[in-house]
Structure formats: C-alpha cells, structure tokens
Motif scaffolding. Structure first.
Motif, PDB file in Angstrom:
ATOM      1  N   ALA A  46       0.874  -1.215   0.079  1.00  0.00           N
ATOM      2  CA  ALA A  46      -0.057  -0.041  -0.076  1.00  0.00           C
ATOM      3  C   ALA A  46       0.860   1.312  -0.058  1.00  0.00           C
ATOM      4  O   ALA A  46       0.735   2.204  -0.756  1.00  0.00           O
ATOM      5  N   SER A  47       1.877   1.189   0.708  1.00  0.00           N
ATOM      6  CA  SER A  47       2.874   2.471   1.027  1.00  0.00           C
ATOM      7  C   SER A  47       3.672   2.504  -0.528  1.00  0.00           C
ATOM      8  O   SER A  47       3.747   3.712  -0.783  1.00  0.00           O
ATOM      9  N   TYR A  48       3.985   1.661  -1.189  1.00  0.00           N
ATOM     10  CA  TYR A  48       4.472   1.638  -2.385  1.00  0.00           C
ATOM     11  C   TYR A  48       3.656   2.427  -3.479  1.00  0.00           C
ATOM     12  O   TYR A  48       3.987   3.024  -4.301  1.00  0.00           O
ATOM     13  N   GLU A  49       2.188   1.601  -3.432  1.00  0.00           N
ATOM     14  CA  GLU A  49       1.247   2.110  -4.507  1.00  0.00           C
ATOM     15  C   GLU A  49       1.234   3.454  -4.153  1.00  0.00           C
ATOM     16  O   GLU A  49       0.653   4.418  -5.213  1.00  0.00           O
ATOM     17  N   LEU A  50       1.125   4.261  -3.251  1.00  0.00           N
ATOM     18  CA  LEU A  50       1.015   5.637  -2.834  1.00  0.00           C
ATOM     19  C   LEU A  50       1.956   6.434  -3.376  1.00  0.00           C
ATOM     20  O   LEU A  50       1.722   7.119  -4.098  1.00  0.00           O
ATOM     21  N   LEU A  51       3.352   5.878  -2.954  1.00  0.00           N
ATOM     22  CA  LEU A  51       4.419   6.759  -3.595  1.00  0.00           C
ATOM     23  C   LEU A  51       4.673   6.604  -4.875  1.00  0.00           C
ATOM     24  O   LEU A  51       5.365   7.836  -5.466  1.00  0.00           O
ATOM     25  N   LYS A  52       4.310   5.655  -5.473  1.00  0.00           N
ATOM     26  CA  LYS A  52       4.572   5.816  -7.137  1.00  0.00           C
ATOM     27  C   LYS A  52       3.589   6.279  -7.680  1.00  0.00           C
ATOM     28  O   LYS A  52       3.971   6.612  -8.983  1.00  0.00           O
ATOM     29  N   ASP A  53       2.301   6.701  -7.288  1.00  0.00           N
ATOM     30  CA  ASP A  53       1.423   7.390  -7.842  1.00  0.00           C
ATOM     31  C   ASP A  53       1.507   8.875  -7.340  1.00  0.00           C
ATOM     32  O   ASP A  53       1.381   9.506  -6.501  1.00  0.00           O
ATOM     33  N   PRO A  54       1.699   9.900  -8.538  1.00  0.00           N
ATOM     34  CA  PRO A  54       2.244  11.085  -8.130  1.00  0.00           C
ATOM     35  C   PRO A  54       1.031  12.080  -7.636  1.00  0.00           C
ATOM     36  O   PRO A  54       1.259  12.881  -6.873  1.00  0.00           O
ATOM     37  N   VAL A  55      -0.033  11.812  -8.159  1.00  0.00           N
ATOM     38  CA  VAL A  55      -1.041  12.550  -7.647  1.00  0.00           C
ATOM     39  C   VAL A  55      -1.532  11.978  -6.190  1.00  0.00           C
ATOM     40  O   VAL A  55      -1.590  13.180  -5.413  1.00  0.00           O
ATOM     41  N   ARG A  56      -1.715  10.886  -5.762  1.00  0.00           N
ATOM     42  CA  ARG A  56      -1.787  10.551  -4.538  1.00  0.00           C
ATOM     43  C   ARG A  56      -0.723  10.681  -3.737  1.00  0.00           C
ATOM     44  O   ARG A  56      -0.762  11.215  -2.497  1.00  0.00           O
ATOM     45  N   ARG A  57       0.527  10.620  -4.105  1.00  0.00           N
ATOM     46  CA  ARG A  57       1.761  11.430  -3.266  1.00  0.00           C
ATOM     47  C   ARG A  57       1.447  12.660  -2.772  1.00  0.00           C
ATOM     48  O   ARG A  57       1.722  13.116  -1.777  1.00  0.00           O
ATOM     49  N   ARG A  58       1.153  13.500  -3.788  1.00  0.00           N
ATOM     50  CA  ARG A  58       1.117  14.865  -3.598  1.00  0.00           C
ATOM     51  C   ARG A  58       0.188  15.284  -2.665  1.00  0.00           C
ATOM     52  O   ARG A  58       0.300  15.852  -1.818  1.00  0.00           O
ATOM     53  N   VAL A  59      -1.029  14.444  -2.669  1.00  0.00           N
ATOM     54  CA  VAL A  59      -2.146  14.683  -1.666  1.00  0.00           C
ATOM     55  C   VAL A  59      -1.668  14.405  -0.446  1.00  0.00           C
ATOM     56  O   VAL A  59      -1.945  14.857   0.603  1.00  0.00           O
ATOM     57  N   TYR A  60      -0.950  13.263  -0.495  1.00  0.00           N
ATOM     58  CA  TYR A  60      -0.440  12.679   1.023  1.00  0.00           C
ATOM     59  C   TYR A  60       0.463  13.914   1.447  1.00  0.00           C
ATOM     60  O   TYR A  60       0.513  13.993   2.532  1.00  0.00           O
ATOM     61  N   ASP A  61       1.535  14.200   0.586  1.00  0.00           N
ATOM     62  CA  ASP A  61       2.607  14.976   1.138  1.00  0.00           C
ATOM     63  C   ASP A  61       1.747  16.620   1.696  1.00  0.00           C
ATOM     64  O   ASP A  61       2.377  17.203   2.640  1.00  0.00           O
ATOM     65  N   ASP A  62       0.757  16.878   0.987  1.00  0.00           N
ATOM     66  CA  ASP A  62      -0.045  18.070   1.329  1.00  0.00           C
ATOM     67  C   ASP A  62      -0.881  18.070   2.341  1.00  0.00           C
ATOM     68  O   ASP A  62      -0.870  19.040   3.233  1.00  0.00           O
ATOM     69  N   THR A  63      -1.203  16.829   2.689  1.00  0.00           N
ATOM     70  CA  THR A  63      -2.441  16.862   3.767  1.00  0.00           C
ATOM     71  C   THR A  63      -1.947  15.815   4.752  1.00  0.00           C
ATOM     72  O   THR A  63      -2.342  15.649   6.154  1.00  0.00           O
ATOM     73  N   GLY A  64      -1.087  14.778   4.584  1.00  0.00           N
ATOM     74  CA  GLY A  64      -0.875  13.824   5.586  1.00  0.00           C
ATOM     75  C   GLY A  64      -1.746  12.695   5.444  1.00  0.00           C
ATOM     76  O   GLY A  64      -1.819  11.725   6.106  1.00  0.00           O
ATOM     77  N   TYR A  65      -2.543  12.614   4.505  1.00  0.00           N
ATOM     78  CA  TYR A  65      -3.521  11.768   4.383  1.00  0.00           C
ATOM     79  C   TYR A  65      -3.671  11.065   2.933  1.00  0.00           C
ATOM     80  O   TYR A  65      -3.235  11.763   1.944  1.00  0.00           O
ATOM     81  N   ASP A  66      -4.150   9.737   2.858  1.00  0.00           N
ATOM     82  CA  ASP A  66      -4.413   9.248   1.508  1.00  0.00           C
ATOM     83  C   ASP A  66      -5.815   8.674   1.624  1.00  0.00           C
ATOM     84  O   ASP A  66      -6.188   7.744   2.572  1.00  0.00           O
ATOM     85  N   PRO A  67      -6.497   8.894   0.662  1.00  0.00           N
ATOM     86  CA  PRO A  67      -7.921   8.332   0.755  1.00  0.00           C
ATOM     87  C   PRO A  67      -7.854   6.646   0.848  1.00  0.00           C
ATOM     88  O   PRO A  67      -8.840   6.335   1.524  1.00  0.00           O
ATOM     89  N   GLN A  68      -7.189   6.159   0.171  1.00  0.00           N
ATOM     90  CA  GLN A  68      -7.035   4.602   0.287  1.00  0.00           C
ATOM     91  C   GLN A  68      -6.457   4.051   1.585  1.00  0.00           C
ATOM     92  O   GLN A  68      -6.630   2.946   2.002  1.00  0.00           O
ATOM     93  N   LEU A  69      -5.765   4.915   2.558  1.00  0.00           N
ATOM     94  CA  LEU A  69      -5.125   4.322   3.681  1.00  0.00           C
ATOM     95  C   LEU A  69      -5.744   4.978   4.797  1.00  0.00           C
ATOM     96  O   LEU A  69      -5.468   4.279   5.917  1.00  0.00           O
ATOM     97  N   ALA A  70      -6.316   6.052   4.757  1.00  0.00           N
ATOM     98  CA  ALA A  70      -6.763   6.853   5.931  1.00  0.00           C
ATOM     99  C   ALA A  70      -8.232   6.124   6.393  1.00  0.00           C
ATOM    100  O   ALA A  70      -8.978   5.620   5.771  1.00  0.00           O
ATOM    101  N   ASP A  71      -8.363   6.266   7.619  1.00  0.00           N
ATOM    102  CA  ASP A  71      -9.496   6.284   8.364  1.00  0.00           C
ATOM    103  C   ASP A  71     -10.621   6.729   7.853  1.00  0.00           C
ATOM    104  O   ASP A  71     -10.653   8.171   7.683  1.00  0.00           O
TER     105      ASP A  71
END
Length: 198
Positions: A46-71
């Motif tokens: 899941a971590s690898y999938e997040l970091l290899k996707d530039p859009v998801r990574r940017r959202v995570y970097d900006d907010t600290g959350y990923d829709p697929q990993l967050a509660d």
C-alpha cells in the motif's frame, strides 16, 4: 495512518527510482513466501502504491492523508475542514483582522452541539413511538400499525447512528486543528482622534 516514507525508509524528496529500490529491498524479506507477515507485506504494498502514484503522493504530502489508507473518520473530518476552509477563504475581511482558526473551532463546536441536540430529539421521538406501540391493545393477525411503528423506530435508530458518525467526524476535524494558532494584526495605540470620537 501508515507513513509510507517511514515504512520504506525513505526521505520525503525520494525520486521514483529510490522508491522502487526501497520497495524491492523491503519486499524481499517482508514477502509471505520469504517468511514475512501478510499484513506487514500488505502495508508495504500500500505504501509503495501511494508513493509511485504522483497524484496520490502529492495529496499525501500536502495533507498527511491518503484516501485509500486513511480511516473513514479521518476522511470525513478532512472533508468538513475543507468546507470550512473554503468559507474562510471567501470571507471578505482582511487577513489578520479576524482569527479564522478560532472561527473554524467555533463552527465545529456549534455543529457538535447541534448534532448532540439532534440525537436527544431523535431519542425522545423514538421513545414516544415505542410507547405508542406498547399501548396498542387489540392486534389483528395482520398488525399494520405495529409494523409501521416498528419501522419508524428502526428508521429513527438509523438516524441516530448517522448523527453519531457525524459527531465522530466533527470531533476528528476539531482534533486536526490542535496546535494551530493565528497571528492577528496588532492594533495600534489609540490616538486623540479615536478618544474624541467616543
């Protein structure tokens, strides 16, 4: 929430090649076929999938959350804050003349009180419905009234659960505001003109 950078042992500025290399290295020992834990391997993927996707990574970097990993509660809290931040941005008052962070907290507190009051009202209504159902005496074989009252009590119970979910999201949004403050413009000393105007 999983921190994908920490899990893969990466710095935040790691490029795509570094992400891929870190994943491959970690996957060798974490894979279940190599004696690794299935859940740990799932988190690694899941971590690898997040970091290899530039859009998801940017959202995570900006907010600290990923829709697929967050509660789910975290995501609802974020959505609430997003709406409130939009209202803050549209406020025509000059930045520094008011405290928008305090305004966000007040709005969330008001919403929390309204949701709790709504639950109390729903619980009172459900109690009345159940009392009516208990007082109906003669019940024919086809208990239409009883079925209607039971259905109404059930729908009220579902509404209460929805309001409780809303409360959890509000509380989470409020917790996300912890540690924030806002610097207001300093009001200068009052001059004689201001005193004369009073």
């Amino acid at each position: 929430m999983i921190d994908p950078y920490q899990l893969l042992g990466l710095e935040r500025d790691a490029d795509e090649a570094a992400v891929k290399a870190a994943y491959r290295k970690a996957a060798k020992s974490a894979h279940p076929d190599a004696g690794g834990d299935l859940d740990a391997f799932g988190r690694l993927n899941a971590s690898y999938e997040l970091l290899k996707d530039p859009v998801r990574r940017r959202v995570y970097d900006d907010t600290g959350y990923d829709p697929q990993l967050a509660d789910a509660t975290d995501l609802k809290g974020l959505m609430m804050l997003e709406t409130l931040v939009n209202e803050m941005i549209l406020d025509e008052r000059a930045p520094g003349s008011f405290d928008p962070v305090a305004g966000l907290r007040r709005k969330l507190t008001d919403d929390l009180l309204k949701a709790r009051f709504h639950i109390l009202e729903l619980e009172r209504h459900r109690t009345r419905v159940r009392q009516h159902a208990d007082r109906i005496g003669r019940r024919p074989e086809n208990d239409v009234l009883g079925a209607m009252l039971r259905a109404r009590a059930q729908s009220i119970t579902e509404a209460i659960k929805g309001a409780e979910t809303q409360i959890s999201a509000i509380e989470r949004a409020y917790a996300m505001l912890e540690g924030y403050s806002y610097e207001l413009e300093a009001v200068g000393p009052r001059g004689p003109e201001a005193e004369a105007a009073e």
